[in-house]
Design a protein around this motif. Structure first.
Motif, short mmCIF file in Angstrom:
data_model
loop_
_atom_site.label_atom_id
_atom_site.label_comp_id
_atom_site.label_asym_id
_atom_site.label_seq_id
_atom_site.Cartn_x
_atom_site.Cartn_y
_atom_site.Cartn_z
N PRO A 470 21.72 78.16 35.13
CA PRO A 470 21.83 77.93 36.57
C PRO A 470 23.24 78.22 37.10
O PRO A 470 23.40 78.65 38.25
N PHE A 471 24.23 78.07 36.25
CA PHE A 471 25.59 78.39 36.68
C PHE A 471 25.79 79.90 36.76
O PHE A 471 26.54 80.40 37.58
N CYS A 476 28.43 80.76 43.18
CA CYS A 476 29.54 79.83 43.05
C CYS A 476 29.04 78.65 42.20
O CYS A 476 27.83 78.57 41.90
N PHE A 477 29.94 77.75 41.81
CA PHE A 477 29.50 76.62 40.98
C PHE A 477 28.41 75.83 41.73
O PHE A 477 28.57 75.55 42.92
N PRO A 478 27.31 75.48 41.06
CA PRO A 478 26.28 74.71 41.75
C PRO A 478 26.82 73.32 42.12
O PRO A 478 27.66 72.77 41.40
N SER A 479 26.34 72.81 43.23
CA SER A 479 26.84 71.51 43.69
C SER A 479 26.28 70.40 42.80
O SER A 479 25.32 70.60 42.04
N PRO A 513 29.91 85.00 37.19
CA PRO A 513 30.37 86.10 38.05
C PRO A 513 31.50 85.67 38.99
O PRO A 513 32.34 86.48 39.36
N TYR A 514 31.54 84.39 39.32
CA TYR A 514 32.53 83.92 40.30
C TYR A 514 33.73 83.26 39.63
O TYR A 514 34.57 82.65 40.30
#
Ligand code: PEP
Ligand code: MG
Length: 756
Positions: A470-471, A476-479, A513-514
């Motif tokens: 999921p990351f 961007c980093f998941p909340s 990727p981010y």
């Protein structure tokens, strides 16, 4: 000299005709070194002879006819010794054999170097001179370097011949590494995400007009791309930086490169080959220039070439609607490609790069798809739409198989289905040996988004939930909330069964990727717990999400990846406790209920940990061995590198002894032990781990029933006898042959090869 060498190798690899390429090459070497003769012999392993293939200096009539036994003459000696042999007067050497037809009586000095690819002698390159003298160090160095570079080109040429248009209609067979067992038959679809001119092998094409149209269309589309790039970028960067696109467009003009490529197409080359020939020529010219600015332009030309190439492929490599099922072939099959195509009729994968423990292979196993990794490097485009058989057991790919072979494999597939049906019968039964020893089988989950399908696989909870996917699939980093929702679903899917969630394990071959990480040595670098402890905000957010999600389920266990130092466990535990106490007071306040504190375990993946198990034992609730990484670090073999895949082996005696030590010490320190690497899902691996005393084995859902069947058909005592034999072997080869034999005796051979 370096430029001469590069040119010789480049021209060799660009020539579609192997014998022509060899002839051209020997003349170039002869003239570059100013000798009287240069020859090349290629090895014929069927007859065990070297065949004189090309020479500038020996009699022309002997080419293709003169044969020298592997142990005969000076050429044979070079092959046997696998090193250069430099002799001032060959005729006086005791091993010299006179072959009158080559007419070399006046050639005295001899220097031969072997051409070796992946330990196999492919041929011998020799130079000879009339004067009796030893060739000097520079000449020897030149020939050795050239031979090493030619080795790759010759082995590619061999592969090229193998699939050339004129070859017979018999099945062509390529060999790779078994990435995931099983057999599949279907049409191949080639996906080329990062198409590169460098990897294209040149080919002729009969329809010039068709190729010309393809090229023109690709140029048109490339121009349009440059226009739109200029438009997009002009709002954010200075105008002068955009001149590069203007330059590219000019190069595409008919008066420039475009024109030259069209000329090559007219000579009979297909569009990709014509483009490669022209672009490579320019690159060599630019790279040889003294002016650093102009030298740099070589990379612009390369970029331009690759862009046109990408447009040439456009539309030819998509999975089309009519392909309801297919074999995915790519230079580098990635985990995301599998995720994208898994629901669209994907039957098997073939990847030129990667190895048995690349995450793409692990995912293929999780999806139950046969996979071949690290297959011979050959131009992929030619595979598109061809019918093939993938043998995921042996790592063999049969292209355009004949009907007899197809029949044979269709039969094997039927047997595979029958075997799958058979083992399904025990899916819901406990994993217990014939003499009553139980072992828990758990699931590895998280690699694909569809973990739900695994609920009924017959496992006792989740031994490894990989949280990185999921990351990886986000921008961007998941909340914390997003993570909480996802983890809740997972925990809820296994009520009353433990779910071991691993904290983020990125780095190595798993990139976000981010959050780019650039390192020379990523597997030895910033990975797993090292990253998350350096970023406690990311770690805390993740463990808070896990602990919050655990509310009401109480089946969470937290596992720490890539631990190499006790301070990492201390620090991670401190942060987990911090998150737990914060959340407990929050939840207790609102709900009036006490939150359960999850168990904390660590992965054993770094060999150093094995020598400190006593120190770690007092700090964690459980150990779980990550045999994939442990193997790579113990043997110093990159798990993704096809070049060294032969050395990556979890059955290596060093790995097995390490696993046994871990089991003995964990039992001594009373720490529950599981193994969640790929070894657990291998029948022989499961038998050895059972005998060593592992409490739990965690594996992908497709293997649960199979491993249950294996456990239920062996006695612990027998497994222990097998283990004690295995522990006495000093090589992985001995281990494998013994285990194969034992599986056959136990009637379990059908699990490790095609057929029952
Ligand atoms: C391992 O290293 O064995 C493991 C289970 O972790 P991963 O394959 O995700 O690195
Ligand atoms: Mg690992």
């Amino acid at each position: 000299m370096l430029t001469t060498l590069r040119r010789i190798v480049l021209e060799f690899s660009q020539n579609a005709d192997l014998s022509d390429a060899l002839l051209h090459m020997v003349s170039q070497v002869k003239s570059a070194l100013g000798t009287d003769c240069c020859s090349i012999y290629l090895a014929d392993y069927q007859t065990k002879q070297f065949v004189l293939m090309a020479s500038d200096g020996l009699a022309k009539d002997s080419l293709g006819h003169t044969r020298i036994g592997f142990s005969q003459g000076l050429v044979g000696l070079v092959g046997q010794r696998e090193e250069p042999i430099n002799i001032s007067n060959a005729h006086e050497h005791p091993q010299f054999v006179r072959a009158p037809e080559v007419q070399e009586d006046d050639l005295h000095a001899f220097l031969g170097t072997p051409i070796i690819h992946q330990r196999k002698v492919l041929g011998i390159l020799s130079i000879q001179q009339k004067n009796a003298r030893n060739f000097n160090e520079n000449e020897e160095a030149f020939l050795v370097t050239l031979s090493a570079q030619l080795a790759m080109a010759i082995s590619n040429a061999e592969a090229r011949e193998l699939i050339s248009e004129d070859s017979t209609h018999n099945a062509k067979q390529l060999k790779g590494i078994s990435g995931s067992s099983g057999v599949a038959i279907g049409d191949m679809v080639v996906i080329q995400p990062k198409v590169q001119l460098q990897t294209i092998s040149i080919k002729k094409h009969k329809s010039h007009q068709h190729e010309l149209e393809r090229f023109k269309l690709a140029v048109h589309n490339t121009r349009a791309e440059f226009d739109s790039m200029t438009k997009k970028l002009s709002t954010v960067i200075a105008d002068s930086s955009l001149d590069i696109f203007e330059m590219y467009k000019q190069l595409l003009d008919n008066a420039n490169i475009g024109h030259e490529v069209e000329g090559k197409i007219a000579e009979g080359w297909n569009a990709e080959s014509a483009l490669k020939l022209i672009i490579d020529g320019y690159i060599v010219q630019f790279e040889a220039l003294d002016d650093p600015y102009l030298r740099e332009r070589a990379s612009d030309i390369r970029d331009l070439g690759n862009r046109i190439l990408a447009n040439l492929y456009e539309g030819t490599t998509d999975v089309t609607a009519e392909q309801s099922t297919f074999i995915l072939v790519s230079e580098d099959v990635t985990a995301s490609m599998l995720a994208e195509y898994q629901h669209k009729g994907l039957k098997a994968i073939v990847s030129m790069s990667g190895s048995n423990n690349s995450h793409a292979a692990i995912l293929a196993r999780a999806l139950g798809l046969p996979a071949i990794m690290g297959i011979d490097k050959i131009p992929l485009g030619q595979f598109h739409n061809q019918h093939a058989i993938v043998d995921g057991y042996s790592g063999e790919l049969f292209i355009t198989p004949n009907s007899a072979l197809l029949k044979e494999y269709e039969h094997l597939i039927e047997e595979e289905y029958a075997l799958a049906d058979k083992v399904k019968q025990v899916e819901k039964l406990p994993a217990i040996t014939l003499d009553g020893k139980g072992i828990e089988l758990q699931l590895n989950a998280g690699l694909s988004s569809g973990f739900e399908h695994s609920i009924n696989a017959g496992a006792v909870g989740v031994g490894l939930y990989r949280t990185e996917i999921p990351f990886m699939s986000q921008s961007c980093f998941p909340s914390e909330l997003q993570q909480t929702t996802l983890y809740q679903q997972v925990l809820a899917s296994f009520p009353k069964q433990p779910v071991t969630m691993r904290t983020l394990d990125v780095g190595g071959d798993k990139a976000l990727p981010y959050f780019p990480i650039v390192e020379d040595n990523p597997f030895l670098g910033w990975r797993g717990i090292r990253i998350t402890l350096d970023h406690p905000e990311i770690f805390l957010q993740q463990v808070r999400a896990m602990i919050r999600a655990n509310y009401g389920h109480n089946n969470l266990e937290i596992m720490l990846p890539m631990i190499s130092d006790v301070s990492e466990v201390d620090e991670a535990t401190r942060l987990i406790n911090q998150a737990y106490y914060e959340l407990s007071s929050e939840i207790e306040l609102v709900e009036g209920v006490k939150l359960n504190k999850p168990k904390i375990g660590m992965m054993i993946e770094v060999p150093g940990v094995i020598f400190q198990l006593r120190d770690f034992a007092s700090k964690v609730d459980f150990f779980s061995v990550g045999s994939n990484d442990l193997t790579q670090y113990l043997l110093a073999v990159d798990r993704n590198n096809a070049q060294v895949s032969d050395l990556y082996d979890s059955y290596h005696p060093a790995v097995l002894r390490a696993l046994n030590t871990i089991a003995q010490e964990s039992s001594e320190y009373l720490v529950p032990l599981s193994l969640c690497g790929e070894l657990a899902s291998d029948p022989a691996g499961a038998i050895l781990l059972l005998a060593m005393g592992y409490d739990k084995l965690s594996m992908n859902p497709h293997n649960i029933a199979k491993i249950k069947w294996v456990i239920r058909h062996i006695e612990l005592q027998r497994a222990k006898t097998i283990l004690s034999h295995v522990m006495s072997f000093s090589s992985a080869k001995q281990v494998h042959s013994y285990l194969r034999e034992q599986l056959e005796i136990l009637g379990l051979g059908g699990f490790v090869r095609a057929g029952m």
